[in-house]
Design a protein around this motif. Structure first.
Motif, short mmCIF file in Angstrom:
data_model
loop_
_atom_site.label_atom_id
_atom_site.label_comp_id
_atom_site.label_asym_id
_atom_site.label_seq_id
_atom_site.Cartn_x
_atom_site.Cartn_y
_atom_site.Cartn_z
N VAL A 222 3.22 -59.58 42.11
CA VAL A 222 4.05 -60.14 41.04
C VAL A 222 3.22 -60.25 39.75
CG1 VAL A 222 5.42 -62.12 40.28
CG2 VAL A 222 5.45 -61.39 42.69
N THR A 223 3.72 -59.68 38.69
CA THR A 223 3.08 -59.75 37.37
C THR A 223 4.11 -60.21 36.35
OG1 THR A 223 3.62 -57.43 36.87
CG2 THR A 223 1.49 -57.87 37.92
N ASN A 224 3.63 -60.50 35.13
CA ASN A 224 4.56 -60.90 34.08
C ASN A 224 4.68 -59.79 33.04
OD1 ASN A 224 1.91 -61.45 33.00
ND2 ASN A 224 2.93 -62.55 31.35
N ASN A 255 -2.71 -62.45 26.75
CA ASN A 255 -2.64 -63.16 28.03
C ASN A 255 -3.59 -64.34 28.05
OD1 ASN A 255 -0.69 -61.61 29.32
ND2 ASN A 255 -2.19 -60.11 30.00
N ALA A 256 -3.13 -65.48 28.55
CA ALA A 256 -3.98 -66.66 28.67
C ALA A 256 -4.94 -66.49 29.85
CB ALA A 256 -3.12 -67.91 28.87
N ASP A 257 -6.06 -67.18 29.77
CA ASP A 257 -7.05 -67.12 30.84
C ASP A 257 -6.65 -68.10 31.93
OD1 ASP A 257 -9.23 -66.67 32.36
OD2 ASP A 257 -10.66 -67.75 31.09
N ARG A 258 -5.74 -67.67 32.79
CA ARG A 258 -5.23 -68.52 33.87
C ARG A 258 -5.57 -67.90 35.22
NH1 ARG A 258 -4.47 -71.35 30.09
NH2 ARG A 258 -2.55 -72.32 29.36
N THR A 259 -5.84 -68.75 36.20
CA THR A 259 -6.06 -68.27 37.55
C THR A 259 -4.72 -67.94 38.19
OG1 THR A 259 -8.04 -69.66 37.76
CG2 THR A 259 -7.03 -68.84 39.81
#
Length: 280
Positions: A222-224, A255-259
């Protein structure tokens, strides 16, 4: 994976059928004369009056600033007679009167109604249900003008053929394998009317969404994605219907640096969090 990446493979982008700053207020430190003992300050009452006056002026200034221009005749987004609506606020009349097959219906015959319709139709057109033959045909029948239903059904049936379903890890009925969850959920970020008449409207819907198959062994994680759908609408039988639609990539933010969450968390989120009826 997005509607644009995979859904367009068969019929193209045009369907043809379509750190943080902070502000603090620091209290003044005591200015009392340490050598004055308990001596009463001179003209204390006049100082108090001055302080009160300053506070009153500050309150008045804040109230004036928050008031804006005082205009009460705004007509909402795209309105002709007043200031534009706040971009993050829903405006105007109640967006829909009912729903059919889970799709909101009964929109107002104005620009706001057209925007509400386009936003909700974009959600339906890029949903997981669109990959299931029976549900897809029901969606098309409810959303599109009758003259376009047969044409679009044929194009979408061709687009979501067995080869496509195999690539995204679904069976011939559009279902994920055991232990897997197919995700395709769109969230409109904003809408814009580019053309409008009494019976037609062209609306752009800026969207983001999550797409892919959640599961431990998924080859299609799953990606955005970010994309813009353009829907041409007609006013038919007391509601807005789709004549055609197209899609293009973006506008996309950095893109935000999110885990990234694991597959199980994503699957549970899709099952536990319901969608919305979108309105302008």
């Amino acid at each position: 994976m997005s509607f644009g990446d995979e859904h367009d493979d068969a019929f193209g982008a045009d369907s043809g059928a379509g750190g943080t700053g902070q502000t603090r207020t620091r209290l003044p430190e005591s200015t009392a004369d340490t050598y004055s003992g308990g001596r009463r300050p001179l003209r204390g009452s006049r100082s108090l009056v001055t302080v009160v006056g300053v506070v009153v002026l500050l309150i008045a200034a804040i109230a004036f600033a928050n008031r804006g221009d005082g205009s009460d005749d705004a007509t909402g987004a795209g309105g002709k007679g007043g200031a534009a609506a706040e971009p993050t606020a829903a405006t105007g009349v109640k967006p829909v009167k009912g729903e059919a097959g889970g799709i909101p219906t009964g929109y107002a015959k104005d620009e706001q109604g057209a925007q509400s319709a386009a936003a909700n139709y974009a959600v339906a057109l890029v949903s997981a249900d669109i990959l299931k033959t029976d549900l897809r045909r029901e969606i098309v029948r409810r959303l599109f003008v009758s003259a376009k239903v047969a044409e679009l059904q044929a194009k979408l049936d061709q687009a979501y053929n067995k080869d496509f379903l195999d690539r995204v890890g679904l069976d011939a009925d559009g279902n994920a394998a055991a232990g897997m969850t197919y995700v395709s959920r769109t969230a409109p970020v904003g809408t814009k009317v580019t053309e409008y008449t009494d019976t037609t409207a062209t609306v752009e819907v800026w969207c983001t969404g999550v797409f892919g198959t959640a599961g431990v062994s998924s080859t299609n994680p799953v990606t955005n994605d970010w994309f813009t759908m353009t829907l041409k609408l007609q006013w038919v039988d007391g509601d807005w219907r789709v004549e055609s639609f197209s899609q293009k990539d973006g506008p996309a933010p950095v893109n935000a640096d999110r885990t990234a969450s694991d597959a199980d968390e994503i699957a549970k989120a899709v099952e536990q969090y319901g969608g919305f009826t979108y309105a302008r």
